[in-house]
Scaffold this active site. Structure first.
Site, mmCIF file in Angstrom:
data_model
loop_
_atom_site.group_PDB
_atom_site.id
_atom_site.type_symbol
_atom_site.label_atom_id
_atom_site.label_comp_id
_atom_site.label_asym_id
_atom_site.label_seq_id
_atom_site.Cartn_x
_atom_site.Cartn_y
_atom_site.Cartn_z
ATOM 1 N N ASP A 356 -26.547 -39.489 5.761
ATOM 2 C CA ASP A 356 -26.874 -38.108 5.450
ATOM 3 C C ASP A 356 -28.216 -37.839 6.122
ATOM 4 O O ASP A 356 -29.061 -38.732 6.204
ATOM 5 C CB ASP A 356 -26.986 -37.928 3.928
ATOM 6 C CG ASP A 356 -27.400 -36.520 3.569
ATOM 7 O OD1 ASP A 356 -26.692 -35.591 3.983
ATOM 8 O OD2 ASP A 356 -28.438 -36.364 2.896
ATOM 9 N N LYS A 357 -28.423 -36.624 6.630
ATOM 10 C CA LYS A 357 -29.650 -36.357 7.390
ATOM 11 C C LYS A 357 -30.877 -36.142 6.504
ATOM 12 O O LYS A 357 -31.841 -36.900 6.553
ATOM 13 C CB LYS A 357 -29.475 -35.137 8.297
ATOM 14 C CG LYS A 357 -30.738 -34.823 9.127
ATOM 15 C CD LYS A 357 -30.632 -33.510 9.860
ATOM 16 C CE LYS A 357 -30.922 -32.328 8.949
ATOM 17 N NZ LYS A 357 -32.361 -32.193 8.588
ATOM 18 N N THR A 358 -30.814 -35.114 5.682
ATOM 19 C CA THR A 358 -32.000 -34.674 4.948
ATOM 20 C C THR A 358 -32.432 -35.682 3.889
ATOM 21 O O THR A 358 -31.663 -36.034 2.998
ATOM 22 C CB THR A 358 -31.739 -33.312 4.288
ATOM 23 O OG1 THR A 358 -31.306 -32.391 5.281
ATOM 24 C CG2 THR A 358 -33.001 -32.786 3.624
ATOM 25 N N THR A 502 -24.646 -33.508 7.924
ATOM 26 C CA THR A 502 -25.698 -32.611 7.471
ATOM 27 C C THR A 502 -25.139 -31.226 7.171
ATOM 28 O O THR A 502 -24.147 -30.796 7.770
ATOM 29 C CB THR A 502 -26.830 -32.486 8.520
ATOM 30 O OG1 THR A 502 -27.820 -31.588 8.028
ATOM 31 C CG2 THR A 502 -26.295 -31.966 9.845
ATOM 32 N N GLY A 503 -25.774 -30.539 6.256
ATOM 33 C CA GLY A 503 -25.407 -29.157 5.963
ATOM 34 C C GLY A 503 -26.155 -28.188 6.849
ATOM 35 O O GLY A 503 -25.918 -26.975 6.794
ATOM 36 N N LYS A 530 -17.944 -33.623 2.760
ATOM 37 C CA LYS A 530 -18.376 -34.921 3.290
ATOM 38 C C LYS A 530 -17.317 -35.990 3.055
ATOM 39 O O LYS A 530 -17.134 -36.903 3.866
ATOM 40 C CB LYS A 530 -19.711 -35.339 2.655
ATOM 41 C CG LYS A 530 -20.891 -34.487 3.100
ATOM 42 C CD LYS A 530 -22.193 -34.932 2.440
ATOM 43 C CE LYS A 530 -23.348 -34.061 2.901
ATOM 44 N NZ LYS A 530 -24.645 -34.450 2.290
ATOM 45 N N ASP A 549 -28.305 -40.047 -0.783
ATOM 46 C CA ASP A 549 -29.260 -40.088 -1.893
ATOM 47 C C ASP A 549 -28.640 -40.480 -3.225
ATOM 48 O O ASP A 549 -29.333 -40.639 -4.221
ATOM 49 C CB ASP A 549 -29.984 -38.746 -2.036
ATOM 50 C CG ASP A 549 -29.038 -37.588 -2.353
ATOM 51 O OD1 ASP A 549 -27.877 -37.843 -2.726
ATOM 52 O OD2 ASP A 549 -29.462 -36.429 -2.223
ATOM 53 N N ASP A 553 -24.611 -36.860 -2.612
ATOM 54 C CA ASP A 553 -23.626 -37.564 -1.791
ATOM 55 C C ASP A 553 -22.717 -38.473 -2.606
ATOM 56 O O ASP A 553 -22.000 -39.300 -2.038
ATOM 57 C CB ASP A 553 -24.351 -38.417 -0.734
ATOM 58 C CG ASP A 553 -25.291 -37.589 0.117
ATOM 59 O OD1 ASP A 553 -24.864 -36.534 0.589
ATOM 60 O OD2 ASP A 553 -26.448 -37.998 0.294
#
Length: 731
Positions: A356-358, A502-503, A530, A549, A553
């Site tokens: 996941d990006k953020t 990512t969103g 996802k 996180d 997720d």
């Protein structure tokens, strides 16, 4: 019972078929057996023939029987009890083999004393019990050394705490702390429980708990972990969690669950160990039958007993649990917690990692990266930050933080307004200031084509209009973690494909993926979508690990072959994850893969050794090479059997060398009572300080420091004696 005692009690149930906590019992029974072995050997006719002497007192056979009876029932008790227990459970194993071997030897020898003449096996019986007890004692110490890592985790916690009550500081056991208590932590002391700093600042060493090698600065409002070591500053902390709710106890719980859970490799080893009993029993009967007609009863009996002894499946049964005990505990001290052992074993064959990006690859917080203005920069930032100071928006906070870091003066704002979907407005020093995104710019028809490069980099652009004219703009981005570059690089070097979910917009995702060298990305993905992306990757034959996180997720983590929650901090009770990374460091994903491979390799090595040992020793014990002058006495067979388990235990402990469990500063005890004159000394008022071995000692005067230095041994003994008295008082 306090939380330490309770948890210590639980850790002692880590049982591998051998009562590892009864080391002293094996030693005591061994000493009795060794003492009685001496007269039994002297009275044995075979020994007398071998060494050419004669000693035949009255009732020689009966004395031999009486002494052997004591050894059989007292020293052989652990094996006889094990035989009975395993028989009751219909689960024959190691104790059944040993108990059967010594029982057959004792019964047959007793028969030669009271019923029929023949050669007895009393000396072989007692030396066999000697060898078994010696081996089990050494083995128990080795196993205990490998499996007590869980207890070592518990010992990280301090025993006492300095609590502020009724304006007085009193010392109480940690078990009596309550949520809301205010505790004082002096320099060098351990923090007694999870909490929040309400006064003071210091560097705190969390290396024994999270694997973070550098001491972490702690100021008012920061969270601290119970068991971490305070540095040179004093801290006042409000207790937030106690007992089983603390970070350390949650870690202990997870490690214990991982050690007790089973994996496919463990299931295979258990089946092989159970099967080995029947192989050994059959081999013993075949050996006895074969040698009976060739070399007579005595030799056939000796060979059959030796087969039973050497074929004990102990090493096979311990091959996996010992490895798991060491690996899970060492990983916990490095901030990697295993919830699902099957998934952890699968981590070694993962060939696709989805991040996941953020907050995972990026820091999850905006920073100002670009500033372009048509007015002086300091004036521009003053106008912008003065307006944004009144906003709670995450971008506004990032701009204000940047202004403070650069010592920009902020002015009182009049007529502040939040403009939903557009930005904010305020009057600063009589000037009208509008701040916002493209919506504000479009309203006044300003061309922003020059911002294409910023947009391609996925940056958020904030425009500033002063008195109706564009005064400039700021570019902000979610900063990529420095560790992410190294993590992605190492994963690709291992041959894994790296993906990102990512969103965020296409432009943001594209820029981050390009910057990090990620193989592919999926942008504008909502949390519920996802799961579909994870399923699609699994559908093309990839073994997928998802890193997120653990909250937003959670469904994706549960869908992946291995779910990895990153940045858990002190909240490690994440049900959706198979593996939990305490730190926000993507490099720990690489470490988890590496540790999975090393742990599995140790399991395989132990299994190969345990199986290979039996393949070689059973034919030797059966007398297959007797015609070539190679024979294995029962006692020697017993020692070899025990040594095989010791080798398995030592091999498992090698894992500790791959990732040292104790990183960082060694804890030192800070002594604030002058050992010479007895005066209490504050560190800031101390006239002298001496660091010696595990102590940092403060002195009220140079005279006391010199006196201590001249008589160090005497004063250290005094300090140790005072600590013993305090420890006894608290327990």
């Amino acid at each position: 019972m306090d939380k330490h005692g309770s948890m210590m009690k639980h850790t002692k149930h880590f049982n591998h078929g051998l009562h590892v906590h009864n080391v002293s019992e094996f030693k005591k029974r061994l000493l009795v057996s060794l003492i009685l072995t001496i007269p039994i050997i002297i009275l044995s006719e075979m020994i007398q023939e071998w060494f050419g002497f004669s000693f035949k007192p009255l009732f020689q056979k009966e004395i031999l029987f009486a002494l052997s009876l004591i050894v059989y029932f007292y020293s052989g008790y652990p094996f006889l009890k094990g035989l009975i227990d395993e028989t009751k459970k219909l689960q024959p194993g190691m104790m059944t083999l040993v108990g059967t071997a010594i029982s057959v030897a004792f019964i047959y020898s007793s028969w030669t004393v009271f019923v029929a003449k023949g050669r007895d096996f009393f000396w072989e019986l007692v030396t066999l019990i000697d060898a078994m007890l010696l081996g089990h004692w050494m083995e128990a110490k080795s196993v205990l050394g490998a499996s007590k890592a869980l207890e070592e985790l518990v010992k990280i916690m301090p025993v006492t705490a300095h609590v502020l009550r009724s304006n007085a500081v009193i010392e109480v056991p940690v078990s009596e702390l309550k949520v809301g208590d205010i505790v004082i932590v002096k320099p060098g002391e351990k923090i007694p429980s999870d909490g929040t700093v309400i006064e003071g600042n210091s560097l705190v060493n969390e290396s024994l708990l999270t694997g973070e090698s550098k001491p972490i600065p702690k100021v008012i409002g920061d969270s601290v972990i119970g068991g971490s070591i305070n540095g040179e500053g004093s801290l006042k902390i409000r207790v937030e969690r106690t007992g089983e709710e603390t970070y350390l106890m949650q870690v202990v719980k997870l490690v214990k669950q991982a050690q007790e859970s089973k994996s496919k490799t463990q299931d295979l080893a258990n089946k092989a160990a159970a099967m080995l009993f029947y192989i050994a029993a059959t081999a013993s009967l075949v050996t006895y039958s074969s040698w009976l007609s060739i070399s007579g009863l005595e030799f056939a009996f000796e060979r059959a007993v030796t087969v039973l002894v050497v074929a004990c499946p102990h090493a096979l049964g311990l091959a996996i649990p010992l490895t798991v005990a060491v690996s899970t505990s060492v990983m916990a001290r490095n901030g990697i917690l295993v919830r699902n052992r099957r998934a952890f074993e699968k981590m070694r064959i993962v060939n696709a990692i989805v991040f996941d990006k953020t907050g995972t690859l990026t820091k999850g917080s905006f920073i100002v990266t670009d500033i372009v203005s048509s007015i002086p920069k300091e004036e521009f930032l003053s106008l912008v930050s003065s307006v944004e100071m009144n906003s709670e928006h995450v971008i506004a906070k990032a701009i204000v933080s940047y202004a403070k870091e650069n010592n920009i003066r902020m002015i009182r704002v009049e007529e502040f307004k939040s403009l939903p979907g557009a930005g904010a407005y305020g009057r600063v020093g009589g000037r009208e200031v509008y701040i916002g995104g493209l919506n504000i710019i479009r309203k006044i028809g300003i061309d922003v084509s020059d911002l294409k490069e910023l947009q391609e980099q996925g940056k958020t652009t904030v425009f500033v209009i002063v008195d109706g004219r564009l005064a400039g703009f700021l570019g902000l981005s979610d900063e990529i973690r420095e560790e992410s570059y190294e993590a992605v690089k190492k994963l690709k070097e291992l041959g894994l494909r790296v993906y990102m979910l990512t969103g965020d917009s296409e432009s943001v995702a594209k820029w981050v993926a390009k910057e990090l060298g990620i193989d592919d990305y999926f942008s504008q993905i909502t949390p519920d979508k996802k799961v579909e992306k994870i399923k699609s990757l699994k559908g093309i034959g990839l073994n997928v690990a998802m890193v997120g996180d653990g909250v937003n997720d959670a469904p994706a983590l549960a869908t992946a072959d291995v779910g990895v929650a990153i940045g858990a901090g002190t909240d490690v009770a994440i049900e959706s994850a198979d593996i939990i990374l305490v730190k926000n460091d993507p490099r720990d994903v690489v470490k988890a893969i590496d540790f999975s491979k090393k742990t599995y390799a140790k399991m395989v090595q132990n299994l190969i050794w345990a199986v290979g040992y039996n393949v070689i020793t059973i034919p030797l014990a059966a007398g297959a090479f007797y015609n070539y002058g190679i024979s294995l006495p029962p006692a020697l067979g017993a020692l070899i059997m025990s040594m095989s388990t010791i080798i398995v235990a030592l091999n498992s402990q090698i894992l500790k060398k791959h990732y040292p469990s104790e990183i960082g500063l060694k804890e030192k005890k800070h002594i604030f009572k002058d050992p010479v004159c007895g005066m209490n000394v504050k560190p800031e008022d101390a006239q002298g300080k001496v660091e010696h071995e595990d102590y940092v000692i403060y002195f009220c005067s140079r005279h006391c420091q010199e006196e201590f230095s001249n008589n160090i041994k005497r004063y250290l003994q005094k300090l140790e004696k005072e600590e013993e008295v305090l420890h006894e008082h608290l327990h």
